[in-house]
Design a protein around this motif. Structure first.
Motif, PDB file in Angstrom:
ATOM      1  N   PRO A  27      -2.459   3.313  -0.944  1.00  0.00           N
ATOM      2  CA  PRO A  27      -1.861   1.981  -1.099  1.00  0.00           C
ATOM      3  C   PRO A  27      -0.535   1.805  -0.365  1.00  0.00           C
ATOM      4  O   PRO A  27      -0.285   0.730   0.198  1.00  0.00           O
ATOM      5  CB  PRO A  27      -1.667   1.842  -2.610  1.00  0.00           C
ATOM      6  N   LEU A  28       0.305   2.830  -0.326  1.00  0.00           N
ATOM      7  CA  LEU A  28       1.551   2.711   0.426  1.00  0.00           C
ATOM      8  C   LEU A  28       1.294   2.589   1.924  1.00  0.00           C
ATOM      9  O   LEU A  28       1.962   1.799   2.614  1.00  0.00           O
ATOM     10  CB  LEU A  28       2.460   3.899   0.133  1.00  0.00           C
ATOM     11  N   LEU A  29       0.346   3.342   2.437  1.00  0.00           N
ATOM     12  CA  LEU A  29      -0.014   3.200   3.850  1.00  0.00           C
ATOM     13  C   LEU A  29      -0.618   1.824   4.138  1.00  0.00           C
ATOM     14  O   LEU A  29      -0.366   1.229   5.186  1.00  0.00           O
ATOM     15  CB  LEU A  29      -1.002   4.295   4.255  1.00  0.00           C
ATOM     16  N   LEU A  30      -1.386   1.309   3.197  1.00  0.00           N
ATOM     17  CA  LEU A  30      -1.978  -0.016   3.353  1.00  0.00           C
ATOM     18  C   LEU A  30      -0.914  -1.109   3.340  1.00  0.00           C
ATOM     19  O   LEU A  30      -0.963  -2.048   4.141  1.00  0.00           O
ATOM     20  CB  LEU A  30      -3.005  -0.237   2.248  1.00  0.00           C
ATOM     21  N   PHE A  31       0.071  -0.992   2.441  1.00  0.00           N
ATOM     22  CA  PHE A  31       1.188  -1.941   2.441  1.00  0.00           C
ATOM     23  C   PHE A  31       1.952  -1.881   3.763  1.00  0.00           C
ATOM     24  O   PHE A  31       2.326  -2.915   4.317  1.00  0.00           O
ATOM     25  CB  PHE A  31       2.152  -1.642   1.292  1.00  0.00           C
ATOM     26  N   GLY A  59      -3.898   0.747  -7.105  1.00  0.00           N
ATOM     27  CA  GLY A  59      -2.683   1.303  -6.521  1.00  0.00           C
ATOM     28  C   GLY A  59      -1.774   0.228  -5.957  1.00  0.00           C
ATOM     29  O   GLY A  59      -0.552   0.327  -6.037  1.00  0.00           O
ATOM     30  N   LEU A  60      -2.366  -0.821  -5.385  1.00  0.00           N
ATOM     31  CA  LEU A  60      -1.569  -1.918  -4.850  1.00  0.00           C
ATOM     32  C   LEU A  60      -0.862  -2.673  -5.972  1.00  0.00           C
ATOM     33  O   LEU A  60       0.269  -3.126  -5.804  1.00  0.00           O
ATOM     34  CB  LEU A  60      -2.449  -2.863  -4.033  1.00  0.00           C
ATOM     35  N   ASN A  68       8.129  -6.294  -0.944  1.00  0.00           N
ATOM     36  CA  ASN A  68       8.228  -7.687  -0.563  1.00  0.00           C
ATOM     37  C   ASN A  68       7.557  -7.866   0.791  1.00  0.00           C
ATOM     38  O   ASN A  68       8.013  -7.334   1.795  1.00  0.00           O
ATOM     39  CB  ASN A  68       9.705  -8.094  -0.491  1.00  0.00           C
ATOM     40  N   LEU A  69       6.474  -8.626   0.824  1.00  0.00           N
ATOM     41  CA  LEU A  69       5.745  -8.832   2.071  1.00  0.00           C
ATOM     42  C   LEU A  69       5.976 -10.225   2.647  1.00  0.00           C
ATOM     43  O   LEU A  69       5.223 -10.671   3.497  1.00  0.00           O
ATOM     44  CB  LEU A  69       4.247  -8.610   1.842  1.00  0.00           C
ATOM     45  N   ARG A  70       6.997 -10.925   2.198  1.00  0.00           N
ATOM     46  CA  ARG A  70       7.270 -12.255   2.739  1.00  0.00           C
ATOM     47  C   ARG A  70       7.755 -12.157   4.175  1.00  0.00           C
ATOM     48  O   ARG A  70       8.394 -11.197   4.568  1.00  0.00           O
ATOM     49  CB  ARG A  70       8.328 -12.964   1.893  1.00  0.00           C
TER      50      ARG A  70
END
Length: 77
Positions: A27-31, A59-60, A68-70
């Motif tokens: 999940p961290l790699l995906l983020f 996991g996400l 923060n994905l803004r």
């Protein structure tokens, strides 16, 4: 050799490894991937990312309050 494979300690280590990959590492790699490529993705890459988000959703959810994905604005206004 058979005694090592039947040992519950190694089974516990295997479970911890799989769970940490499923809930923490992927999940961290995906983020990270989504944060860097969101505006440049093609349709097949986006479809693959959506599939991975569905697969690694627990996991996400664990990391979503902290990340923060803004989009970054132009700081005007």
């Amino acid at each position: 050799m058979e005694n090592i494979l039947n040992n519950s300690f190694f089974t516990l280590i295997a479970y911890v490894g799989v769970i940490s990959l499923y809930l923490l590492v992927v999940p961290l790699l995906l983020f990270y991937w989504m944060n860097n490529r969101w505006n440049d993705m093609g349709k097949f890459e986006r479809l693959g990312i959506y599939g991975l988000v569905f697969l690694f959703f627990p996991g996400l959810i664990l990391f979503s309050p902290f990340l923060n994905l803004r989009l970054k604005g132009s700081n005007k206004g």
